[in-house]
Design an enzyme around this catalytic site. Structure first.
Site, short mmCIF file in Angstrom:
data_model
loop_
_atom_site.label_atom_id
_atom_site.label_comp_id
_atom_site.label_asym_id
_atom_site.label_seq_id
_atom_site.Cartn_x
_atom_site.Cartn_y
_atom_site.Cartn_z
N LYS A 48 28.29 30.00 20.71
CA LYS A 48 28.50 30.63 19.77
C LYS A 48 28.99 30.69 17.84
O LYS A 48 28.52 31.48 17.57
CB LYS A 48 29.50 30.74 20.45
CG LYS A 48 29.88 31.94 22.05
CD LYS A 48 30.87 31.83 22.94
CE LYS A 48 30.92 32.17 24.28
NZ LYS A 48 31.22 32.15 25.11
N GLN A 92 37.89 30.65 25.76
CA GLN A 92 36.57 29.83 26.51
C GLN A 92 37.09 29.25 27.93
O GLN A 92 38.11 27.96 27.60
CB GLN A 92 36.12 28.35 25.74
CG GLN A 92 34.66 27.43 26.54
CD GLN A 92 33.38 28.73 26.24
OE1 GLN A 92 33.66 29.47 25.50
NE2 GLN A 92 33.33 29.79 27.93
N ASP A 115 36.46 39.53 23.60
CA ASP A 115 35.97 39.19 25.06
C ASP A 115 36.28 40.28 26.57
O ASP A 115 35.61 40.14 26.96
CB ASP A 115 36.74 38.21 25.64
CG ASP A 115 35.93 36.58 25.89
OD1 ASP A 115 34.63 36.93 25.62
OD2 ASP A 115 36.22 35.95 25.85
#
Ligand code: NAP
Length: 277
Positions: A48, A92, A115
């Site tokens: 990422k 994460q 997200d």
């Protein structure tokens, strides 16, 4: 159906968007919070960060020890919520057991929830007014759109009902006028139900569970699964070699859904940054 190719195409479009923003003095900022040393998470975060930097993002990766308390991590999220240089925050997963993932995800400002996991964003999707969308199903919708797959009136089956894949996926298909069935571990006659699908999305996390017996001839099959076989090779939930003989379209693993997930994360960060102008 290659996610790698579409991700590369979208990358070019996103580069133009980033350059435009930067010329107006705004650099899209993405903060990634990584707790602990989980090797898979380390790899995801590195990817990422690499992609974000290559597009010219302001990219921050904060690494915390496995022992960090819930209170401390919530304080860190608050810091990024208040930081105007940050337009997207990603936590994460998985998190260590002393931290409640729900509390942590709920603490992210929904406007920076790139997200799409925050209950506000999940709720907006449910009432048909999506804003930030869970990246994996969003990427799958882009793949279907890119391949001009007709959705309205089609029968769709989603296997898996997680909050991050199955549920938002079913809702997106429903919003686009598919007739949707959701299946899960308690579903009876799974293969029979799957075989009714014009569009079959498989998000189970069990290597090669879906065989050609699950597939209607010509169906569009989206394999979300990421599993390791006995030799450590990355495999999907779908037995690709035999399903490819029956399906009309099939996403490969790797190179299918995975590259689109990161792409949609970066895309939603750019959109967040655009909204600050
Ligand atoms: P999850 O939270 O573990 O959910 C799995 C779902 O599959 C559950 O709803 C479960 O049913 C269902 N299931 C399990 N065994 C089943 C069976 N034998 N028959 C039918 N349904 C079954 O997993 P997830 O987070 O949604 O992820 C699913 C897979 O996608 C994993 O392999 C994950 O690594 C992968 N993934 C890939 C990406 C990507 O970018 N490529 C992104 C996210 C996830 P119950 O609800 O009844 O338990």
């Amino acid at each position: 159906m290659s996610g790698k190719d579409l991700a590369a195409e979208m990358n070019k479009e996103m580069q133009v968007m980033v350059d435009k923003l930067r010329s107006k003095g705004v650099t899209p900022g993405l903060a990634v919070l990584l707790v602990g040393e989980d090797p898979a998470s380390q790899t995801y975060v590195r990817n990422k960060e690499k992609r974000a930097k290559s597009l010219g993002f302001y990219s921050v990766v904060e690494r915390y020890s496995e022992e960090i308390s819930e209170k401390e991590i919530l304080k860190e999220i608050k810091r990024f919520n208040q930081d105007d240089a940050i337009h997207g925050i990603l936590i994460q997963l998985p998190l260590p057991k002393q931290i409640d993932p729900k509390k942590v995800l709920n603490a992210v400002n929904p406007k920076k929830d790139v997200d799409g996991f925050h209950p506000v964003n999940m709720g907006k999707l449910l009432i048909g007014e999506p804003d930030k969308i869970a990246c994996t199903p969003y990427g799958i919708m882009k793949l279907l759109e890119n391949h001009k797959i007709e959705i309205a009136g089609k029968t769709a089956v989603v296997i898996g009902r997680s909050n991050i894949v199955g549920k938002p996926m079913a809702q997106l298909l429903l919003m686009n006028d598919a007739t949707v069935t959701m299946a899960h571990s308690k579903t009876n006659h799974l293969a029979e139900i799957a075989k009714t699908a014009d569009i079959l999305v498989v998000a189970i996390g069990k290597g090669h569970l879906v065989t050609k017996d699950f597939i209607k001839p010509g169906a569009v099959v989206i394999d979300v699964g990421m599993n390791r076989d006995a030799n450590g090779k990355l495999i999907g939930d779908v037995k690709a070699d035999e399903v490819a003989e029956v399906a009309g379209y099939l996403t490969p693993v790797p190179g299918g859904v995975g590259p689109m997930t990161i792409t949609m994360l970066l895309y939603q960060t750019i959109i967040s940054a655009q909204r600050t102008i």
